[in-house]
Design a protein around this motif. Structure first.
Motif, PDB file in Angstrom:
ATOM      1  N   SER A  59      18.819   4.999  11.076  1.00  0.00           N
ATOM      2  CA  SER A  59      20.239   4.911  10.717  1.00  0.00           C
ATOM      3  C   SER A  59      20.857   3.606  11.201  1.00  0.00           C
ATOM      4  N   ASP A  60      20.437   3.129  12.391  1.00  0.00           N
ATOM      5  CA  ASP A  60      21.006   1.887  12.918  1.00  0.00           C
ATOM      6  C   ASP A  60      20.502   0.671  12.161  1.00  0.00           C
ATOM      7  N   GLN A  61      19.339   0.790  11.595  1.00  0.00           N
ATOM      8  CA  GLN A  61      18.715  -0.376  10.969  1.00  0.00           C
ATOM      9  C   GLN A  61      18.775  -0.315   9.443  1.00  0.00           C
ATOM     10  N   TYR A  62      19.522   0.631   8.935  1.00  0.00           N
ATOM     11  CA  TYR A  62      19.515   0.841   7.481  1.00  0.00           C
ATOM     12  C   TYR A  62      19.962  -0.399   6.725  1.00  0.00           C
ATOM     13  N   GLY A  63      20.893  -1.151   7.328  1.00  0.00           N
ATOM     14  CA  GLY A  63      21.378  -2.355   6.668  1.00  0.00           C
ATOM     15  C   GLY A  63      20.251  -3.352   6.396  1.00  0.00           C
ATOM     16  N   TYR A  64      19.329  -3.454   7.343  1.00  0.00           N
ATOM     17  CA  TYR A  64      18.196  -4.357   7.141  1.00  0.00           C
ATOM     18  C   TYR A  64      17.314  -3.855   6.002  1.00  0.00           C
ATOM     19  N   LEU A  65      17.063  -2.549   6.010  1.00  0.00           N
ATOM     20  CA  LEU A  65      16.196  -2.005   4.965  1.00  0.00           C
ATOM     21  C   LEU A  65      16.815  -2.193   3.599  1.00  0.00           C
ATOM     22  N   ARG A  66      18.133  -2.057   3.535  1.00  0.00           N
ATOM     23  CA  ARG A  66      18.801  -2.223   2.250  1.00  0.00           C
ATOM     24  C   ARG A  66      18.618  -3.653   1.724  1.00  0.00           C
ATOM     25  N   GLN A  88      16.925  -4.359  -1.805  1.00  0.00           N
ATOM     26  CA  GLN A  88      17.690  -5.098  -2.815  1.00  0.00           C
ATOM     27  C   GLN A  88      16.901  -6.303  -3.299  1.00  0.00           C
ATOM     28  N   GLN A  89      16.263  -7.001  -2.364  1.00  0.00           N
ATOM     29  CA  GLN A  89      15.504  -8.184  -2.762  1.00  0.00           C
ATOM     30  C   GLN A  89      14.320  -7.782  -3.633  1.00  0.00           C
ATOM     31  N   ARG A  90      13.719  -6.628  -3.321  1.00  0.00           N
ATOM     32  CA  ARG A  90      12.604  -6.146  -4.134  1.00  0.00           C
ATOM     33  C   ARG A  90      13.084  -5.880  -5.560  1.00  0.00           C
ATOM     34  N   TYR A  91      14.246  -5.295  -5.675  1.00  0.00           N
ATOM     35  CA  TYR A  91      14.785  -4.993  -7.001  1.00  0.00           C
ATOM     36  C   TYR A  91      15.040  -6.289  -7.762  1.00  0.00           C
ATOM     37  N   GLN A  92      15.612  -7.264  -7.069  1.00  0.00           N
ATOM     38  CA  GLN A  92      15.920  -8.529  -7.729  1.00  0.00           C
ATOM     39  C   GLN A  92      14.642  -9.239  -8.176  1.00  0.00           C
ATOM     40  N   GLU A  93      13.612  -9.153  -7.353  1.00  0.00           N
ATOM     41  CA  GLU A  93      12.352  -9.798  -7.731  1.00  0.00           C
ATOM     42  C   GLU A  93      11.768  -9.101  -8.957  1.00  0.00           C
ATOM     43  N   ARG A  94      11.842  -7.788  -8.970  1.00  0.00           N
ATOM     44  CA  ARG A  94      11.320  -7.023 -10.101  1.00  0.00           C
ATOM     45  C   ARG A  94      12.115  -7.369 -11.359  1.00  0.00           C
ATOM     46  N   ALA A  95      13.427  -7.500 -11.190  1.00  0.00           N
ATOM     47  CA  ALA A  95      14.273  -7.828 -12.327  1.00  0.00           C
ATOM     48  C   ALA A  95      13.930  -9.211 -12.872  1.00  0.00           C
ATOM     49  N   ARG A  96      13.678 -10.154 -11.980  1.00  0.00           N
ATOM     50  CA  ARG A  96      13.324 -11.517 -12.414  1.00  0.00           C
ATOM     51  C   ARG A  96      12.018 -11.500 -13.180  1.00  0.00           C
ATOM     52  N   ILE A 141      18.451  -1.174  -5.890  1.00  0.00           N
ATOM     53  CA  ILE A 141      17.485  -1.318  -4.823  1.00  0.00           C
ATOM     54  C   ILE A 141      16.126  -0.876  -5.345  1.00  0.00           C
ATOM     55  N   GLY A 142      15.084  -1.487  -4.810  1.00  0.00           N
ATOM     56  CA  GLY A 142      13.737  -1.169  -5.260  1.00  0.00           C
ATOM     57  C   GLY A 142      12.991  -0.411  -4.182  1.00  0.00           C
ATOM     58  N   ARG A 143      12.792   0.874  -4.385  1.00  0.00           N
ATOM     59  CA  ARG A 143      12.023   1.675  -3.438  1.00  0.00           C
ATOM     60  C   ARG A 143      10.917   2.371  -4.195  1.00  0.00           C
ATOM     61  N   ASP A 144       9.823   2.601  -3.485  1.00  0.00           N
ATOM     62  CA  ASP A 144       8.778   3.422  -4.091  1.00  0.00           C
ATOM     63  C   ASP A 144       8.530   4.625  -3.181  1.00  0.00           C
ATOM     64  N   ARG A 145       7.561   5.442  -3.543  1.00  0.00           N
ATOM     65  CA  ARG A 145       7.381   6.711  -2.815  1.00  0.00           C
ATOM     66  C   ARG A 145       6.831   6.492  -1.409  1.00  0.00           C
ATOM     67  N   VAL A 189      17.641 -10.736   6.721  1.00  0.00           N
ATOM     68  CA  VAL A 189      16.212 -10.440   6.752  1.00  0.00           C
ATOM     69  C   VAL A 189      15.480 -11.567   6.038  1.00  0.00           C
ATOM     70  N   LEU A 190      14.565 -12.218   6.758  1.00  0.00           N
ATOM     71  CA  LEU A 190      13.828 -13.352   6.201  1.00  0.00           C
ATOM     72  C   LEU A 190      12.488 -12.926   5.599  1.00  0.00           C
ATOM     73  N   GLY A 191      11.953 -11.847   6.104  1.00  0.00           N
ATOM     74  CA  GLY A 191      10.654 -11.389   5.618  1.00  0.00           C
ATOM     75  C   GLY A 191      10.314 -10.076   6.277  1.00  0.00           C
ATOM     76  N   GLY A 192       9.249  -9.457   5.819  1.00  0.00           N
ATOM     77  CA  GLY A 192       8.899  -8.179   6.427  1.00  0.00           C
ATOM     78  C   GLY A 192       7.564  -7.665   5.956  1.00  0.00           C
ATOM     79  N   LEU A 193       7.180  -6.564   6.553  1.00  0.00           N
ATOM     80  CA  LEU A 193       5.979  -5.867   6.114  1.00  0.00           C
ATOM     81  C   LEU A 193       6.170  -4.380   6.365  1.00  0.00           C
ATOM     82  N   ARG A 194       5.369  -3.624   5.686  1.00  0.00           N
ATOM     83  CA  ARG A 194       5.461  -2.170   5.756  1.00  0.00           C
ATOM     84  C   ARG A 194       4.146  -1.641   6.323  1.00  0.00           C
ATOM     85  N   LEU A 195       4.248  -0.657   7.214  1.00  0.00           N
ATOM     86  CA  LEU A 195       3.062  -0.107   7.869  1.00  0.00           C
ATOM     87  C   LEU A 195       3.027   1.398   7.707  1.00  0.00           C
ATOM     88  N   MET A 196       1.837   1.911   7.459  1.00  0.00           N
ATOM     89  CA  MET A 196       1.698   3.376   7.469  1.00  0.00           C
ATOM     90  C   MET A 196       0.258   3.719   7.814  1.00  0.00           C
TER      91      MET A 196
END
Lengths: 211, 238
Positions: free
Chosen positions: A11-18, A22-30, A42-46, A64-71
């Motif tokens: 909840s505290d970091q939601y702004g970063y995730l957004r 959003q950038q993912r959505y814009q890239e997909r749109a481009r 916004i671009g989210r997947d499952r 946010v300059l960059g990031g990665l996702r871990l699971m």
């Protein structure tokens, strides 16, 4: 600074995730040739679930300059849908093996030098998080052309199979061992002299008073 | 996936982490490349033509018997090798026709070389390329993918060995502008007389520039000079 966004402090970091989504959505749109006028999607997947861990590179202004996702590899992850030909010995699957996806620099117009700085900071942050969380290995699938950059970080990278043609490019699966003994070498190769990972303080426990 | 090709690639990758010298690294790469069906290779930096800094990677295996014929005034039969392309991201294939002289230095057999170039881009380093050539056009795509992978690890290991060694493993070759120009026109199939006309210099001067380039490159024939200069990114194709 690398910010860790886990399940407990979402909840505290939601702004970063957004920003990331959003950038993912814009890239997909481009890529699709859509108009971005007024777009606020916004671009989210499952795999952008409540338990997904994110490491995000943040500047002093909160961008946010960059990031990665871990699971974890033992649960659902995006590599499951990829070609089995990428993995000579099958998909890795163990408690201490995690999957990296969506490793990116968010600003498309950033110079190669800036993108390199962001990537190096993410590498250090990933290593710090892995050592804290007993993650011994991370696995990713990336374009073959990015392998020289990944190797430059100085960590132990092993291909998990031969490169495979995918969508006009060559993809390769990589396993990266995160051994504590290599951490200082990687940090030096990335030009970092201090820890970069910022973990949000745990919320203070509320006191229950017996009345 | 052809597992045996992957295993060959991994054997080289593991070996590249434990070698102590560029020579050892090169020999290990060449040994595996030959098992995959390739014959020769060059690992080079794509720097400004004729201005190779001492710190860049240069690792190659050139055949001594690659040569073409000279027939007096009719000039040298040369062949186009390849154009290294720092703007490419993906490995690309190319073909080159090579005429090998016989024992009487006359045109002999014609080989068609089939090659692969693996571009390598790393921020903060010169663009690099690994060029691998073979004779057989029917190399298994999986073998090519294995060589793609190996090439990247070859370049990375060579960079590390180079940065760890204060002395250059290979002498730096610097061609003058005229030497480069003359070699480029030789590669385009021009005779010394034609090159002299193009560059507005004496024919004898052209001959001297080419001989000087051969000496610097450590080769015996004009075509060997062209081959080595191309693979070393010292000249471009005209």
């Amino acid at each position: 600074m690398i910010v860790l966004v886990g399940a407990t402090d979402r909840s505290d970091q939601y702004g970063y995730l957004r920003q990331v989504w959003q950038q993912r959505y814009q890239e997909r749109a481009r890529e699709a040739g859509w108009s971005l006028d007024g777009a606020s999607g916004i671009g989210r997947d499952r795999f952008d679930g409540a338990d997904t861990v994110y490491l995000l590179s943040i500047d002093t202004h909160g961008n946010v300059l960059g990031g990665l996702r871990l699971m974890p590899s033992v649960g659902p992850h995006p590599l499951e849908a990829m070609s089995a030909a990428l993995f000579a010995d099958g998909m890795p699957n163990a408690e201490n093996v995690w999957i990296i996806s969506r490793f990116c620099c968010l600003e498309p117009s950033a110079s190669a030098h800036c993108r390199d700085l962001v990537a190096r900071e993410l590498v250090c942050g990933l290593y710090e998080y892995a050592l804290q969380s007993d993650i011994g290995r991370v696995v990713c699938v990336t374009q073959l052309s990015r392998l020289p950059v990944i190797l430059k970080a100085g960590w132990h990278v092993r291909p998990l199979g031969l490169p495979v043609p995918i969508k006009g490019s060559l993809a390769v699966a990589l396993g990266i061992d995160l051994d504590p003994s290599h951490f200082e070498i990687v940090r030096a190769a990335c030009g970092s002299a201090r820890n970069v990972l910022h973990v949000a303080a745990a919320p203070e426990p509320t006191l229950e008073m017996a009345i | 996936m052809k597992l045996e090709y992957f295993q060959l690639a991994m054997d080289f990758i593991d070996a590249s982490r434990s070698v102590d010298s560029l020579d050892e690294l090169g020999q290990s790469f060449l040994k595996t490349a030959r098992q995959l069906g390739f014959r020769h290779y060059a690992c080079v930096a794509c720097v400004e033509v004729g201005s190779t800094p001492e710190s860049v990677v240069f690792l190659a295996d050139f055949p001594d018997d690659w040569a073409s014929t000279t027939s007096g005034d009719s000039g040298v039969q040369t062949a186009r090798i390849l154009q290294l392309s720092p703007r490419q991201n993906l490995p690309f294939n190319w073909e080159h026709e090579l005429v090998v002289a016989d024992s009487d230095n006359q045109p002999g057999e014609i080989y068609v070389l089939n090659g692969v170039t693996v571009p390598i881009h790393v921020a903060g380093a010169f663009p690099g390329a690994v060029n691998i050539v073979g004779i057989d056009a029917d190399i298994d795509p999986a073998a090519e993918h294995a060589i793609h992978l190996m090439s990247i690890y070859l370049h990375e290991a060579a960079l590390k060995l180079k940065s760890g060694d204060g002395t250059a493993e290979h002498p730096v070759v610097r061609l003058t502008a005229r030497e480069r120009q003359c070699l480029e026109w030789v590669a385009a199939g021009k005779t010394d007389w034609e090159i002299a006309s193009i560059l507005s210099i004496a024919e004898r001067t052209v001959h001297n520039h080419v001989e000087s380039a051969k000496l610097k490159l450590g080769v015996h024939t004009r075509v060997q000079a062209v081959v080595k200069a191309f693979l070393s990114s010292l000249i471009n194709h005209r």
